[in-house]
Write a protein that holds these residues in place. Structure first.
Motif, PDB file in Angstrom:
ATOM      1  N   UNK A   1       4.929  12.031  -1.006  1.00 15.05           N
ATOM      2  CA  UNK A   1       3.834  11.742  -1.943  1.00 15.05           C
ATOM      3  C   UNK A   1       2.550  12.400  -1.448  1.00 15.05           C
ATOM      4  N   UNK A   2       1.717  12.821  -2.396  1.00 15.36           N
ATOM      5  CA  UNK A   2       0.418  13.388  -2.071  1.00 15.36           C
ATOM      6  C   UNK A   2      -0.644  12.770  -2.979  1.00 15.36           C
ATOM      7  N   UNK A   3      -1.677  12.228  -2.352  1.00 14.91           N
ATOM      8  CA  UNK A   3      -2.789  11.666  -3.114  1.00 14.91           C
ATOM      9  C   UNK A   3      -3.931  12.675  -3.117  1.00 14.91           C
TER      10      UNK A   3
ATOM     11  N   UNK B   1     -13.925  14.611 -12.496  1.00 16.63           N
ATOM     12  CA  UNK B   1     -13.202  14.030 -13.626  1.00 16.63           C
ATOM     13  C   UNK B   1     -12.965  12.531 -13.447  1.00 16.63           C
ATOM     14  N   UNK B   2     -13.538  11.962 -12.383  1.00 14.35           N
ATOM     15  CA  UNK B   2     -13.353  10.528 -12.114  1.00 14.35           C
ATOM     16  C   UNK B   2     -11.877  10.149 -12.096  1.00 14.35           C
ATOM     17  N   UNK B   3     -11.081  10.985 -11.488  1.00 17.14           N
ATOM     18  CA  UNK B   3      -9.632  10.798 -11.533  1.00 17.14           C
ATOM     19  C   UNK B   3      -9.021  10.916 -10.144  1.00 17.14           C
ATOM     20  N   UNK B   4      -8.068  10.031  -9.884  1.00 15.07           N
ATOM     21  CA  UNK B   4      -7.255  10.109  -8.674  1.00 15.07           C
ATOM     22  C   UNK B   4      -5.810  10.304  -9.099  1.00 15.07           C
ATOM     23  N   UNK B   5      -5.084  11.079  -8.303  1.00 17.56           N
ATOM     24  CA  UNK B   5      -3.708  11.442  -8.634  1.00 17.56           C
ATOM     25  C   UNK B   5      -2.762  10.998  -7.525  1.00 17.56           C
ATOM     26  N   UNK B   6      -1.526  10.802  -7.907  1.00 19.22           N
ATOM     27  CA  UNK B   6      -0.473  10.593  -6.931  1.00 19.22           C
ATOM     28  C   UNK B   6       0.705  11.467  -7.343  1.00 19.22           C
ATOM     29  N   UNK B   7       0.895  12.544  -6.603  1.00 18.03           N
ATOM     30  CA  UNK B   7       2.039  13.425  -6.832  1.00 18.03           C
ATOM     31  C   UNK B   7       3.212  12.870  -6.039  1.00 18.03           C
ATOM     32  N   UNK B   8       4.282  12.569  -6.731  1.00 15.46           N
ATOM     33  CA  UNK B   8       5.457  11.980  -6.094  1.00 15.46           C
ATOM     34  C   UNK B   8       6.634  12.933  -6.235  1.00 15.46           C
ATOM     35  N   UNK B   9       7.230  13.316  -5.135  1.00 14.34           N
ATOM     36  CA  UNK B   9       8.381  14.196  -5.135  1.00 14.34           C
ATOM     37  C   UNK B   9       9.534  13.537  -4.381  1.00 14.34           C
TER      38      UNK B   9
ATOM     39  N   UNK C   1       0.847  -1.194   0.000  1.00 12.64           N
ATOM     40  CA  UNK C   1       0.000   0.000   0.000  1.00 12.64           C
ATOM     41  C   UNK C   1       0.879   1.239   0.000  1.00 12.64           C
ATOM     42  N   UNK C   2       0.479   2.244  -0.778  1.00 15.46           N
ATOM     43  CA  UNK C   2       1.218   3.504  -0.839  1.00 15.46           C
ATOM     44  C   UNK C   2       0.398   4.647  -0.237  1.00 15.46           C
ATOM     45  N   UNK C   3      -0.831   4.815  -0.730  1.00 14.36           N
ATOM     46  CA  UNK C   3      -1.651   5.946  -0.276  1.00 14.36           C
ATOM     47  C   UNK C   3      -3.116   5.641  -0.550  1.00 14.36           C
ATOM     48  N   UNK C   4      -3.975   6.244   0.265  1.00 15.23           N
ATOM     49  CA  UNK C   4      -5.409   6.089   0.072  1.00 15.23           C
ATOM     50  C   UNK C   4      -6.117   7.404   0.300  1.00 15.23           C
TER      51      UNK C   4
END
Length: 122
Positions: free
Chosen positions: A68-70, A76-84, A47-50
Protein backbone atom coordinates in the motif's frame (compact mmCIF):
# COMPACT_ATOMS: atom_id res chain seq x y z
CA UNK A 1 -18.74 21.66 8.83
CA UNK A 2 -15.93 19.20 8.27
CA UNK A 3 -16.56 16.37 5.83
CA UNK A 4 -14.34 13.53 4.71
CA UNK A 5 -15.72 11.52 1.82
CA UNK A 6 -14.07 8.27 0.75
CA UNK A 7 -14.49 6.61 -2.61
CA UNK A 8 -12.89 3.95 -4.76
CA UNK A 9 -13.81 0.83 -2.86
CA UNK A 10 -15.21 -2.23 -4.53
CA UNK A 11 -14.79 -5.91 -5.27
CA UNK A 12 -11.45 -7.11 -6.59
CA UNK A 13 -9.74 -10.47 -6.99
CA UNK A 14 -6.76 -11.41 -4.90
CA UNK A 15 -3.62 -9.94 -6.40
CA UNK A 16 -5.50 -6.99 -7.83
CA UNK A 17 -5.30 -3.28 -7.08
CA UNK A 18 -7.55 -0.47 -5.97
CA UNK A 19 -7.03 3.20 -5.27
CA UNK A 20 -9.03 4.84 -2.55
CA UNK A 21 -9.58 8.58 -2.41
CA UNK A 22 -10.71 10.80 0.43
CA UNK A 23 -11.77 14.37 -0.25
CA UNK A 24 -11.85 16.73 2.70
CA UNK A 25 -13.86 19.91 3.07
CA UNK A 26 -14.52 22.39 5.84
CA UNK A 27 -10.97 22.35 7.15
CA UNK A 28 -7.55 23.72 6.24
CA UNK A 29 -6.31 20.49 4.74
CA UNK A 30 -2.58 21.07 4.99
CA UNK A 31 -2.88 21.65 8.73
CA UNK A 32 -3.88 18.00 9.25
CA UNK A 33 -2.13 14.70 9.40
CA UNK A 34 -4.20 12.20 7.44
CA UNK A 35 -4.64 8.52 7.99
CA UNK A 36 -6.33 5.43 6.66
CA UNK A 37 -7.87 2.83 8.95
CA UNK A 38 -9.88 -0.30 8.32
CA UNK A 39 -12.33 -2.48 10.14
CA UNK A 40 -13.15 -6.02 9.15
CA UNK A 41 -16.32 -7.78 10.35
CA UNK A 42 -15.96 -8.91 13.94
CA UNK A 43 -12.61 -7.19 14.35
CA UNK A 44 -11.43 -3.97 15.89
CA UNK A 45 -10.55 -0.99 13.77
CA UNK A 46 -6.87 -0.93 12.85
CA UNK A 47 -4.45 1.66 11.57
CA UNK A 48 -3.35 1.14 7.96
CA UNK A 49 -1.31 4.17 6.88
CA UNK A 50 -0.62 7.77 7.79
CA UNK A 51 0.85 10.78 6.04
CA UNK A 52 2.22 14.02 7.40
CA UNK A 53 0.85 17.46 6.61
CA UNK A 54 3.32 18.08 3.81
CA UNK A 55 3.28 14.52 2.55
CA UNK A 56 6.97 14.09 3.21
CA UNK A 57 6.45 11.55 5.97
CA UNK A 58 4.51 8.32 5.76
CA UNK A 59 4.01 5.34 8.02
CA UNK A 60 2.38 1.97 7.49
CA UNK A 61 1.08 -1.01 9.37
CA UNK A 62 3.38 -3.99 8.99
CA UNK A 63 0.62 -5.95 7.28
CA UNK A 64 0.48 -3.54 4.32
CA UNK A 65 4.09 -2.39 3.99
CA UNK A 66 5.36 -2.78 0.46
CA UNK A 67 1.82 -3.21 -0.92
CA UNK A 68 0.00 0.00 0.00
CA UNK A 69 1.08 3.58 -0.66
CA UNK A 70 -0.46 6.64 0.94
CA UNK A 71 -0.17 10.03 -0.73
CA UNK A 72 -1.88 13.40 -0.68
CA UNK A 73 -2.57 16.35 -2.92
CA UNK A 74 -2.95 19.42 -0.75
CA UNK A 75 -4.12 21.45 -3.72
CA UNK A 76 -7.07 19.11 -4.10
CA UNK A 77 -7.71 18.46 -0.40
CA UNK A 78 -7.39 14.78 -1.15
CA UNK A 79 -5.58 11.82 0.36
CA UNK A 80 -5.11 8.56 -1.52
CA UNK A 81 -4.43 4.97 -0.66
CA UNK A 82 -3.01 2.92 -3.51
CA UNK A 83 -3.47 -0.75 -2.71
CA UNK A 84 -1.71 -3.45 -4.70
CA UNK A 85 -1.26 -7.20 -4.33
CA UNK A 86 -4.51 -7.30 -2.44
CA UNK A 87 -5.28 -10.29 -0.24
CA UNK A 88 -8.59 -11.61 1.08
CA UNK A 89 -7.52 -10.51 4.55
CA UNK A 90 -7.51 -6.91 3.31
CA UNK A 91 -11.30 -7.10 3.09
CA UNK A 92 -12.73 -4.39 5.34
CA UNK A 93 -14.41 -1.02 5.46
CA UNK A 94 -11.70 1.58 4.93
CA UNK A 95 -11.93 4.95 6.62
CA UNK A 96 -9.92 8.10 6.26
CA UNK A 97 -9.31 10.38 9.19
CA UNK A 98 -7.78 13.76 9.91
CA UNK A 99 -6.18 15.15 13.04
CA UNK A 100 -3.75 17.90 13.78
CA UNK A 101 -1.41 15.43 15.49
CA UNK A 102 -0.49 11.91 14.44
CA UNK A 103 -0.43 10.69 18.04
CA UNK A 104 -4.06 11.69 18.39
CA UNK A 105 -5.01 10.32 14.99
CA UNK A 106 -3.87 6.77 15.79
CA UNK A 107 -5.90 6.91 19.00
CA UNK A 108 -9.03 7.49 17.00
CA UNK A 109 -9.62 11.18 17.54
CA UNK A 110 -10.20 13.83 14.92
CA UNK A 111 -12.51 13.82 11.93
CA UNK A 112 -13.64 10.65 10.18
CA UNK A 113 -15.27 9.70 6.93
CA UNK A 114 -18.13 7.30 6.49
CA UNK A 115 -15.98 4.55 5.02
CA UNK A 116 -15.80 2.63 1.77
CA UNK A 117 -16.05 -1.15 1.44
CA UNK A 118 -13.17 -3.11 -0.03
CA UNK A 119 -13.78 -6.79 -0.72
CA UNK A 120 -11.03 -9.05 -1.98
CA UNK A 121 -12.10 -12.41 -3.32
CA UNK A 122 -9.82 -15.44 -3.33
Amino acid sequence: QVQLVESGGGLVQAGGSLRLSCVASGLTFNWYTMGWFRQAPGKEREFVAGISRSGAGTTYAESVKGRFTVSRDNGKNTVYLQMTSLKPEDTAVYYCAADSRFEQLVQGSGYWGQGTQVTVSS
